[in-house]
Write an enzyme that holds these catalytic residues in place. Sequence first.
Site, PDB file in Angstrom:
ATOM      1  N   TYR A  33      -8.053   5.171   7.586  1.00  0.00           N
ATOM      2  CA  TYR A  33      -6.624   5.008   7.310  1.00  0.00           C
ATOM      3  C   TYR A  33      -6.215   5.781   6.068  1.00  0.00           C
ATOM      4  CZ  TYR A  33      -7.374   1.708   3.412  1.00  0.00           C
ATOM      5  OH  TYR A  33      -7.720   1.140   2.219  1.00  0.00           O
ATOM      6  N   LYS A 147     -12.456   6.408   3.699  1.00  0.00           N
ATOM      7  CA  LYS A 147     -11.363   5.423   3.665  1.00  0.00           C
ATOM      8  C   LYS A 147     -11.320   4.704   5.014  1.00  0.00           C
ATOM      9  CE  LYS A 147      -6.763   4.873   1.642  1.00  0.00           C
ATOM     10  NZ  LYS A 147      -7.134   3.774   0.754  1.00  0.00           N
TER      11      LYS A 147
HETATM   12  N1  PDD Z   1      -5.854   2.041  -1.554  1.00  0.00           N
HETATM   13  N2  PDD Z   1     -10.089   2.898  -4.220  1.00  0.00           N
HETATM   14  C1  PDD Z   1      -9.893   2.148  -3.114  1.00  0.00           C
HETATM   15  C2  PDD Z   1     -11.005   1.296  -2.616  1.00  0.00           C
HETATM   16  C3  PDD Z   1      -8.644   2.202  -2.450  1.00  0.00           C
HETATM   17  O1  PDD Z   1      -8.453   1.464  -1.340  1.00  0.00           O
HETATM   18  C4  PDD Z   1      -7.607   3.019  -2.966  1.00  0.00           C
HETATM   19  C5  PDD Z   1      -6.265   3.148  -2.293  1.00  0.00           C
HETATM   20  C6  PDD Z   1      -7.868   3.767  -4.130  1.00  0.00           C
HETATM   21  C7  PDD Z   1      -6.841   4.686  -4.737  1.00  0.00           C
HETATM   22  O2  PDD Z   1      -6.631   5.825  -3.924  1.00  0.00           O
HETATM   23  P1  PDD Z   1      -5.214   6.577  -3.895  1.00  0.00           P
HETATM   24  O3  PDD Z   1      -4.916   6.971  -5.288  1.00  0.00           O
HETATM   25  O4  PDD Z   1      -5.441   7.736  -3.014  1.00  0.00           O
HETATM   26  O5  PDD Z   1      -4.207   5.586  -3.349  1.00  0.00           O
HETATM   27  C8  PDD Z   1      -9.116   3.690  -4.716  1.00  0.00           C
HETATM   28  C9  PDD Z   1      -4.609   2.065  -0.812  1.00  0.00           C
HETATM   29  C10 PDD Z   1      -3.413   2.213  -1.690  1.00  0.00           C
HETATM   30  C11 PDD Z   1      -4.559   0.843   0.081  1.00  0.00           C
HETATM   31  O6  PDD Z   1      -5.595   0.557   0.674  1.00  0.00           O
HETATM   32  O7  PDD Z   1      -3.511   0.206   0.203  1.00  0.00           O
END
Ligand code: PDD
Length: 284
Positions: A33, A147
């Site tokens: 995702y 992810k």
């Molecule tokens: N989450 N680490 C994890 C485990 C994450 O799930 C996320 C992002 C990040 C930060 O990544 P980014 O800067 O690309 O958003 C780090 C999203 C926001 C979510 O799962 O809702």
Amino acid sequence: MSRIAYVNGRYLPHRLARVHVEDRGFQFADAVYEVIAIRRGAFVDEDRHLARLTRSRGVLALAAPMSEAALKLVIRETVRRNRVGDGIVYLQLSRGAAPRDFAFPAHTRPSLVITVRHMRIADPRLVAEGIAVITVPDQRWKRPDVKSVSLLPNVLAKQRAKEAGAYEAWQIDAQGNVSEGTSSNAWIVSAADEVITRQADTSILKGVTRMAVFDILARKGLRLVERPFSVAEAMAAREAMLTSATNGVLPVVRIDGAPVGDGRPGPLALSLAAAYRAFMDGEA
Ligand code: PDD
């Protein structure tokens, strides 16, 4: 106005949007995702998010549902139909529906779901007040750089944070170092003004906001160090913060109940939060 979701080629009222009961995302978390922030109708760092989606699905050998150009059009159309100015777009790509079997099915069509919602991105109130984190053992699989929707340890950790009155949980690896938050990357600022965050190997997600902050640090001539840091080091740090697409840059003012610095948002975190907001507004 009612919400619209995109599901496998169709735009449906959100309350009627469904995937199959044997969708492999549902049964095996065999899915990846992305979450992209929308600021004043524009996407923040869309290309980096889509590049990461391509990488995540590549690790799982998931086929692309369509060309990237077509995907961008579908994302735009879904956002347009939802009339969201500030919010997020959520994309989930699974290996599709097939009779339950652990190994990949011979023939499936990937299943693509896109939802959009209003949200206050990088909430200024949270920036001004700072947030609290707790620490929990990192119980995830060994590829958090992908992810994937396999998020049960993150869910349980975030629930513990919520029950403790904290905003986020920092996950601690077997060596006692902070890996990252449940949905954000973790940072500290040392007494020597080094801005420290863990290196993006397979142990953490390579955050897109983290990369945008790297760009800001370079522009400001600030010193970035990519290395692990322990909980003790974080508690003794001058400042701490977290980053994510939904939060931007947020000052962390308490770790496991103990204040970071003087317990108020640090000057560097505040200036990075402001610079990140300016970057988001520049995208718009
Ligand atoms: N989450 N680490 C994890 C485990 C994450 O799930 C996320 C992002 C990040 C930060 O990544 P980014 O800067 O690309 O958003 C780090 C999203 C926001 C979510 O799962 O809702």
